[in-house]
Design an enzyme around this catalytic site. Structure first.
Site, mmCIF file in Angstrom:
data_model
loop_
_atom_site.group_PDB
_atom_site.id
_atom_site.type_symbol
_atom_site.label_atom_id
_atom_site.label_comp_id
_atom_site.label_asym_id
_atom_site.label_seq_id
_atom_site.Cartn_x
_atom_site.Cartn_y
_atom_site.Cartn_z
ATOM 1 C CG ASN A 1 47.650 37.629 36.975
ATOM 2 O OD1 ASN A 1 46.621 38.286 36.789
ATOM 3 N ND2 ASN A 1 48.638 37.588 36.097
ATOM 4 C CD1 TRP A 2 42.221 35.147 40.468
ATOM 5 C CD2 TRP A 2 40.662 36.655 41.025
ATOM 6 N NE1 TRP A 2 41.763 34.829 41.725
ATOM 7 C CE2 TRP A 2 40.802 35.741 42.087
ATOM 8 C CE3 TRP A 2 39.742 37.687 41.155
ATOM 9 C CZ2 TRP A 2 40.044 35.829 43.259
ATOM 10 C CZ3 TRP A 2 38.980 37.785 42.320
ATOM 11 C CH2 TRP A 2 39.132 36.858 43.357
ATOM 12 C CE LYS A 3 47.692 34.719 33.979
ATOM 13 N NZ LYS A 3 48.499 33.835 33.182
ATOM 14 C CG HIS B 1 51.756 38.811 33.143
ATOM 15 N ND1 HIS B 1 51.514 38.033 32.039
ATOM 16 C CD2 HIS B 1 51.645 37.991 34.219
ATOM 17 C CE1 HIS B 1 51.252 36.786 32.443
ATOM 18 N NE2 HIS B 1 51.329 36.741 33.753
ATOM 19 C CD GLU C 1 48.946 36.023 30.327
ATOM 20 O OE1 GLU C 1 48.198 36.753 31.010
ATOM 21 O OE2 GLU C 1 49.166 34.819 30.609
ATOM 22 C CD GLU D 1 54.348 35.149 36.043
ATOM 23 O OE1 GLU D 1 53.604 34.598 36.852
ATOM 24 O OE2 GLU D 1 53.927 35.828 35.093
ATOM 25 N N GLY E 1 50.646 28.635 32.181
ATOM 26 C CA GLY E 1 49.445 27.969 31.688
ATOM 27 C C GLY E 1 49.693 26.673 30.934
ATOM 28 C CB SER F 1 52.530 25.434 35.431
ATOM 29 O OG SER F 1 52.130 25.722 34.112
HETATM 30 P P1 13P Z 1 49.514 29.978 35.476
HETATM 31 O O1 13P Z 1 49.635 29.784 36.952
HETATM 32 O O2 13P Z 1 48.134 29.765 34.953
HETATM 33 O O3 13P Z 1 50.565 29.214 34.718
HETATM 34 O O4 13P Z 1 49.801 31.536 35.201
HETATM 35 C C1 13P Z 1 50.944 32.109 35.733
HETATM 36 C C2 13P Z 1 50.878 33.569 35.546
HETATM 37 O O5 13P Z 1 50.922 34.077 34.436
HETATM 38 C C3 13P Z 1 50.735 34.392 36.757
HETATM 39 O O6 13P Z 1 50.948 35.729 36.481
#
Ligand code: 13P
Length: 242
Positions: free
Chosen positions: A11-13, A99, A101, A165, A171, A202
Site C-alpha cells: 500500500n503505497w498510500k 483503511h 486512514e 490492521e 507506521g 509495521s
Molecule cells: P505500515 O506498514 O507503514 O505500518 O502501514 C500499514 C498500512 O497501513 C498498510 O495499509
C-alpha cells in the site's frame, strides 16, 4: 487455516509519484516474482494505475494491481470520485476498502463501506477490507467486541480479503504481541473461517519471519516497508521461504 494462496500487498498510500513508481518497478527483481504461492499486489495512487498497468503488461509479470479506495456511488455527478468500474477498466483486480486512514482522516463509515464492497464485487474487483482497533480499545481488552462490530455488516460467505490492521500499529514500529495476535486472529477466523486474512501494521524485514512463524495469516498489507524495492523483495522472499 483455509488453503488460500498467500498475498503480499504494497500500500503505497500517497508516497510515490508515477515517475518514482516506474523507477521502483525497474529496481524490483520482477523476473524473480513468479507465479508462486504468493500473489504480489501493488496499490499505487489512482493516477499511477495506468502507467503501472502498462508496465506490468509489457513485462508479463504476475503482479496484480489494487486501488487504495473507490467511490460509494456507481456513477454520476460526484466531483473527485473514482468508481469501481473505472478502476476495473484501468487494470485493477483489487481495491482496498475501509483503511483506517480513510475512516479517521476522511470520515468513512458504514453503510458507505458496505456499499463500496458491493460495488467492487459488481465491477469484478476483489475488496481488501481493512479493520482494526485503536490503542485505547486494545489496552482496555475490548478488541474482539470492537472488531465484531466492524465486521457485523459482512457475510462470512463474501469472497473478499480481510486485512486486520490495528490502528496503533500502523507506521509506529509496534506490533501486537504474538499471543495477542494469535488470539485476535483466532477470533476473526471463528467469524470468517473461509476468508483470507492479512495482517497490516509495521510489517518489515526484521519482523516478517517471526510473524510468519508465530501466526497463521494469509499474508500482509505493507505500508512503509513496501516503498523500497529491495526491502519489499525481501518480504516476498521471506514469504516464499516459509
Ligand atoms: P505500515 O506498514 O507503514 O505500518 O502501514 C500499514 C498500512 O497501513 C498498510 O495499509
Amino acid at each position: 487455516m483455509p488453503n488460500h494462496k498467500h498475498f503480499l500487498v504494497a500500500n503505497w498510500k500517497m508516497a510515490m509519484t508515477t515517475h518514482q513508481a516506474l523507477d521502483f518497478m525497474k529496481m524490483l527483481s520482477v523476473q524473480e516474482i513468479t507465479d508462486s504461492r504468493t500473489q504480489v499486489i501493488i496499490a499505487p495512487s489512482f493516477v499511477t494505475l495506468p502507467a503501472l498497468h502498462q508496465w506490468i503488461t509489457q513485462h508479463s509479470t504476475p503482479i496484480a494491481l489494487c486501488a487504495q479506495n473507490s467511490a460509494a456511488m456507481q456513477s454520476g455527478a460526484y466531483t473527485g470520485e473514482v468508481s469501481a468500474v473505472m478502476l476495473k477498466e484501468t487494470g485493477c483486480d483489487y481495491v482496498i476498502i475501509g483503511h483506517s486512514e480513510r475512516r479517521i482522516l476522511f470520515g468513512e463509515r458504514e453503510p458507505d463501506l458496505s456499499t463500496k464492497v458491493e460495488l467492487a464485487f459488481q465491477a469484478g474487483l476483489t475488496p481488501i477490507f481493512c479493520f482494526g482497533e485503536s490503542r485505547d480499545i486494545y489496552e482496555s481488552g475490548k478488541t474482539n467486541d470492537f472488531l465484531r462490530k466492524q465486521l457485523a455488516p459482512y457475510s462470512a460467505k463474501l469472497p473478499f480479503i480481510l486485512a486486520y490492521e490495528p490502528i496503533w500499529s500502523i507506521g509506529t514500529g509496534f506490533i501486537p504481541t504474538y499471543d495477542d495476535l494469535a488470539r485476535t486472529v483466532g477470533f476473526i477466523r471463528s467469524l470468517f473461517p473461509d476468508t483470507a486474512l492479512l495482517y497490516g501494521g509495521s510489517v518489515n524485514g526484521s519482523n516478517i519471519d517471526s510473524l510468519l512463524q508465530h501466526t497463521t495469516m494469509n499474508g500482509f498489507l505493507v505500508g512503509g516497508a513496501s516503498l523500497k524495492p529491495d526491502v519489499f523483495y525481501s518480504l516476498y522472499q521471506a514469504m516464499n521461504q516459509r
